[in-house]
Design a protein around this motif. Structure first.
Motif, PDB file in Angstrom:
ATOM      1  N   PRO A 184      34.946 -13.743  43.940  1.00 51.15           N
ATOM      2  CA  PRO A 184      35.752 -13.153  44.891  1.00 51.15           C
ATOM      3  C   PRO A 184      37.357 -13.043  44.657  1.00 51.15           C
ATOM      4  O   PRO A 184      37.864 -12.086  45.263  1.00 51.15           O
ATOM      5  CB  PRO A 184      35.450 -14.144  46.174  1.00 51.15           C
ATOM      6  CG  PRO A 184      35.028 -15.339  45.317  1.00 51.15           C
ATOM      7  CD  PRO A 184      34.298 -14.771  43.983  1.00 51.15           C
ATOM      8  N   GLU A 185      37.843 -13.642  43.416  1.00 51.73           N
ATOM      9  CA  GLU A 185      39.232 -13.707  43.381  1.00 51.73           C
ATOM     10  C   GLU A 185      39.593 -12.427  42.351  1.00 51.73           C
ATOM     11  O   GLU A 185      40.821 -12.201  42.120  1.00 51.73           O
ATOM     12  CB  GLU A 185      39.639 -14.930  42.608  1.00 51.73           C
ATOM     13  CG  GLU A 185      39.789 -15.944  43.751  1.00 51.73           C
ATOM     14  CD  GLU A 185      40.074 -17.230  43.151  1.00 51.73           C
ATOM     15  OE1 GLU A 185      40.174 -17.630  42.115  1.00 51.73           O
ATOM     16  OE2 GLU A 185      39.464 -18.408  43.879  1.00 51.73           O
ATOM     17  N   TYR A 186      38.789 -11.683  41.999  1.00 49.59           N
ATOM     18  CA  TYR A 186      38.871 -10.438  40.975  1.00 49.59           C
ATOM     19  C   TYR A 186      38.637  -9.253  41.392  1.00 49.59           C
ATOM     20  O   TYR A 186      37.543  -8.960  42.489  1.00 49.59           O
ATOM     21  CB  TYR A 186      38.110 -10.886  39.652  1.00 49.59           C
ATOM     22  CG  TYR A 186      38.597 -12.173  39.022  1.00 49.59           C
ATOM     23  CD1 TYR A 186      39.797 -11.989  38.274  1.00 49.59           C
ATOM     24  CD2 TYR A 186      38.453 -13.325  39.335  1.00 49.59           C
ATOM     25  CE1 TYR A 186      40.303 -13.328  37.473  1.00 49.59           C
ATOM     26  CE2 TYR A 186      38.907 -14.564  38.789  1.00 49.59           C
ATOM     27  CZ  TYR A 186      39.912 -14.645  37.877  1.00 49.59           C
ATOM     28  OH  TYR A 186      40.524 -15.452  37.227  1.00 49.59           O
ATOM     29  N   ASP A 187      39.224  -8.271  41.110  1.00 46.79           N
ATOM     30  CA  ASP A 187      38.534  -6.776  41.408  1.00 46.79           C
ATOM     31  C   ASP A 187      37.316  -6.541  40.515  1.00 46.79           C
ATOM     32  O   ASP A 187      37.421  -6.901  39.442  1.00 46.79           O
ATOM     33  CB  ASP A 187      39.821  -5.814  40.801  1.00 46.79           C
ATOM     34  CG  ASP A 187      40.914  -5.736  41.951  1.00 46.79           C
ATOM     35  OD1 ASP A 187      40.639  -5.887  42.917  1.00 46.79           O
ATOM     36  OD2 ASP A 187      41.891  -4.781  41.385  1.00 46.79           O
ATOM     37  N   VAL A 188      36.575  -6.091  41.129  1.00 45.07           N
ATOM     38  CA  VAL A 188      35.023  -5.606  40.359  1.00 45.07           C
ATOM     39  C   VAL A 188      34.801  -4.183  40.708  1.00 45.07           C
ATOM     40  O   VAL A 188      34.998  -3.727  41.802  1.00 45.07           O
ATOM     41  CB  VAL A 188      33.909  -6.515  41.082  1.00 45.07           C
ATOM     42  CG1 VAL A 188      32.702  -6.235  40.424  1.00 45.07           C
ATOM     43  CG2 VAL A 188      34.128  -8.043  41.019  1.00 45.07           C
ATOM     44  N   VAL A 189      34.660  -3.501  39.584  1.00 49.60           N
ATOM     45  CA  VAL A 189      34.515  -2.029  39.530  1.00 49.60           C
ATOM     46  C   VAL A 189      33.078  -1.662  39.121  1.00 49.60           C
ATOM     47  O   VAL A 189      32.802  -2.196  37.976  1.00 49.60           O
ATOM     48  CB  VAL A 189      35.622  -1.152  38.871  1.00 49.60           C
ATOM     49  CG1 VAL A 189      35.241   0.169  38.920  1.00 49.60           C
ATOM     50  CG2 VAL A 189      36.910  -1.656  39.208  1.00 49.60           C
ATOM     51  N   GLY A 190      32.039  -1.257  40.042  1.00 53.31           N
ATOM     52  CA  GLY A 190      30.895  -0.830  39.207  1.00 53.31           C
ATOM     53  C   GLY A 190      30.888   0.480  38.685  1.00 53.31           C
ATOM     54  O   GLY A 190      31.574   1.568  38.860  1.00 53.31           O
ATOM     55  N   ILE A 191      30.374   0.434  37.241  1.00 53.69           N
ATOM     56  CA  ILE A 191      30.209   1.810  36.595  1.00 53.69           C
ATOM     57  C   ILE A 191      29.198   1.791  35.824  1.00 53.69           C
ATOM     58  O   ILE A 191      28.359   1.011  35.778  1.00 53.69           O
ATOM     59  CB  ILE A 191      31.458   1.829  35.610  1.00 53.69           C
ATOM     60  CG1 ILE A 191      31.358   0.576  34.513  1.00 53.69           C
ATOM     61  CG2 ILE A 191      32.743   1.591  36.310  1.00 53.69           C
ATOM     62  CD1 ILE A 191      31.851   1.027  33.059  1.00 53.69           C
ATOM     63  N   SER A 192      28.869   2.943  35.206  1.00 50.20           N
ATOM     64  CA  SER A 192      27.678   3.254  34.065  1.00 50.20           C
ATOM     65  C   SER A 192      28.384   3.770  32.950  1.00 50.20           C
ATOM     66  O   SER A 192      28.915   4.995  33.073  1.00 50.20           O
ATOM     67  CB  SER A 192      26.892   4.201  34.718  1.00 50.20           C
ATOM     68  OG  SER A 192      25.886   4.590  33.603  1.00 50.20           O
ATOM     69  N   ALA A 193      28.905   2.905  31.947  1.00 52.39           N
ATOM     70  CA  ALA A 193      29.330   3.505  30.867  1.00 52.39           C
ATOM     71  C   ALA A 193      28.579   4.316  30.029  1.00 52.39           C
ATOM     72  O   ALA A 193      29.086   5.336  29.412  1.00 52.39           O
ATOM     73  CB  ALA A 193      29.536   2.275  29.822  1.00 52.39           C
ATOM     74  N   ARG A 194      27.198   4.296  30.247  1.00 47.42           N
ATOM     75  CA  ARG A 194      26.260   5.274  29.560  1.00 47.42           C
ATOM     76  C   ARG A 194      26.457   6.817  30.115  1.00 47.42           C
ATOM     77  O   ARG A 194      26.329   7.529  29.253  1.00 47.42           O
ATOM     78  CB  ARG A 194      24.990   4.778  29.767  1.00 47.42           C
ATOM     79  CG  ARG A 194      23.928   5.447  29.065  1.00 47.42           C
ATOM     80  CD  ARG A 194      22.639   4.884  29.160  1.00 47.42           C
ATOM     81  NE  ARG A 194      21.578   5.360  28.264  1.00 47.42           N
ATOM     82  CZ  ARG A 194      20.291   5.153  28.492  1.00 47.42           C
ATOM     83  NH1 ARG A 194      19.925   4.213  29.080  1.00 47.42           N
ATOM     84  NH2 ARG A 194      19.459   5.773  27.483  1.00 47.42           N
ATOM     85  N   TYR A 195      26.658   6.706  31.377  1.00 45.87           N
ATOM     86  CA  TYR A 195      26.461   8.044  32.369  1.00 45.87           C
ATOM     87  C   TYR A 195      28.101   8.377  32.464  1.00 45.87           C
ATOM     88  O   TYR A 195      28.287   9.399  32.954  1.00 45.87           O
ATOM     89  CB  TYR A 195      25.606   8.054  33.425  1.00 45.87           C
ATOM     90  CG  TYR A 195      24.201   8.060  32.699  1.00 45.87           C
ATOM     91  CD1 TYR A 195      23.520   8.898  31.888  1.00 45.87           C
ATOM     92  CD2 TYR A 195      23.376   6.816  33.181  1.00 45.87           C
ATOM     93  CE1 TYR A 195      22.345   8.734  31.513  1.00 45.87           C
ATOM     94  CE2 TYR A 195      22.081   6.622  32.436  1.00 45.87           C
ATOM     95  CZ  TYR A 195      21.670   7.560  31.691  1.00 45.87           C
ATOM     96  OH  TYR A 195      20.103   7.508  31.233  1.00 45.87           O
TER      97      TYR A 195
END
Lengths: 213, 134
Positions: A184-195
């Motif tokens: 919870p103390e960090y920025d989390v970015v959801g990505i798809s490196a493949r696409y």
């Protein structure tokens, strides 16, 4: 006294000049097969036209530190120059028999395991030399893994800015919220490196963190 | 140096509890050596307290070096269970002071097991499961 003040003034000016000229060392850390090299490749390909390393379904494909110098990333009219550092996946266990499942011969599997153990040690040794670290996690896996916590704890102790990437959001089982809840103390970015999905948010976060150093 | 001849031939294992007082006065290298010695003898270690974050990375490094050199050693499974992270500021402060006095975080528990015995340590905020190899 006056000479000393003048000398200090110039020393500071020159050291700041050289500091600002050095490229920002952007490290990619995380467990094996989370997509560190896929993400580093995506960035390098977009901005230099070349990839940093090879990717494979077999764990521990990256077994030595890989670099790409002078990667100039342009985002929303701003530019930053990075030295990309792609690292071998960190783990607490390596069993050559696991590689046999991928139809590697015993000799090849043993060699891969030996190189992988050395790769883990090398990754840890490089932690100190990073300016910003991207922790790449597989969003389909349980994030409550001690290795993830250990790496992040070490970076926090060294005051190195961290961005957590939840990779593989293209998969149905991906759960970015679980990773956000775990850290919870960090920025989390959801990505798809493949696409190449959601990379805009990723670049925005990297720029934001890099400005802090 | 530890005897390694029994590694890989698992006929049984034991669970060993190590109170924090046993490692409190040791340096980082000695602490890690002691932990790995226990694990190399096919024990699952339950350690009161936890290592410093730099000691944990050192443990991983030394484990990898041993995988490379000790026959049939495949590494470790590691988990640290800490106290409730949702403590208020006052409780955190109290714990912090208590930790300084005793020299470590006694509210935590560290589990370390050899990878040949412990297949996986599954954890989430509410529970922890040790999955053993057959």
């Amino acid at each position: 006294m006056v000479i000393k003040v003048v000398r200090n003034f110039f020393t500071r000016i020159f050291s700041n000049m050289f500091k600002s000229r050095r490229d920002i060392r952007l490290g990619f850390y995380g467990p094996p097969n989370a997509g560190k090299t896929s993400l580093a490749n995506r960035i390098c390909k977009d901005f230099t036209g070349e990839e940093i390393g090879t990717v494979s379904k077999i764990p521990h494909e990256t077994r030595t530190i890989q670099f790409k110098e002078k990667v100039e990333i342009e985002f929303k009219g701003k530019k930053m120059v990075f030295k990309m550092v792609d690292t071998p996946g960190i783990t607490t266990r390596i069993d050559y028999e696991d590689f046999l499942k991928y139809k590697l011969k015993k000799k090849e599997a043993k060699k891969r395991a030996k190189e992988a153990t050395q790769g883990v040690i090398e990754s840890i040794k490089w932690l100190d030399d990073m300016d910003v670290v991207v922790i790449v996690l597989d969003a389909t896996e349980n994030p409550y893994n001690q290795v993830n916590i250990t790496i992040i704890g070490n970076l926090a102790a060294r005051k190195i800015p961290v961005l957590i990437v939840a990779n593989k959001i293209d998969k149905n089982r991906a759960d970015v919220k679980k990773i956000e809840a775990a850290f919870p103390e960090y920025d989390v970015v959801g990505i798809s490196a493949r696409y190449g999905k959601n990379l805009e948010e990723f670049y925005e976060s990297v720029f934001k963190l890099s400005k802090k150093i | 140096m530890v005897k390694k001849s029994n590694l890989g031939k698992i006929k049984g294992f034991s669970i060993q509890f190590l109170p924090y007082s046993e490692i409190r006065d040791l340096g980082s290298s000695e602490r890690i050596r002691k932990i790995l010695k226990i694990v190399l003898e096919n024990n699952i270690l339950i350690l009161q307290g936890k290592l410093k974050s730099e000691e944990e990375t050192r443990l991983i490094e030394d484990t990898m070096a041993m995988v490379d050199h000790v026959k049939n050693f495949r590494g470790i499974e590691l988990a640290v269970i800490s106290g409730n992270g949702s403590d208020g500021v006052w409780n955190k402060m109290k714990k912090g002071v208590a930790n300084v006095i005793v020299g470590g975080d006694l509210g935590a528990v560290t589990i370390v097991g050899p990878a040949t015995i412990v297949k996986e340590i599954k954890r989430n905020p509410k529970k922890i499961e040790l999955m053993l190899n057959k």
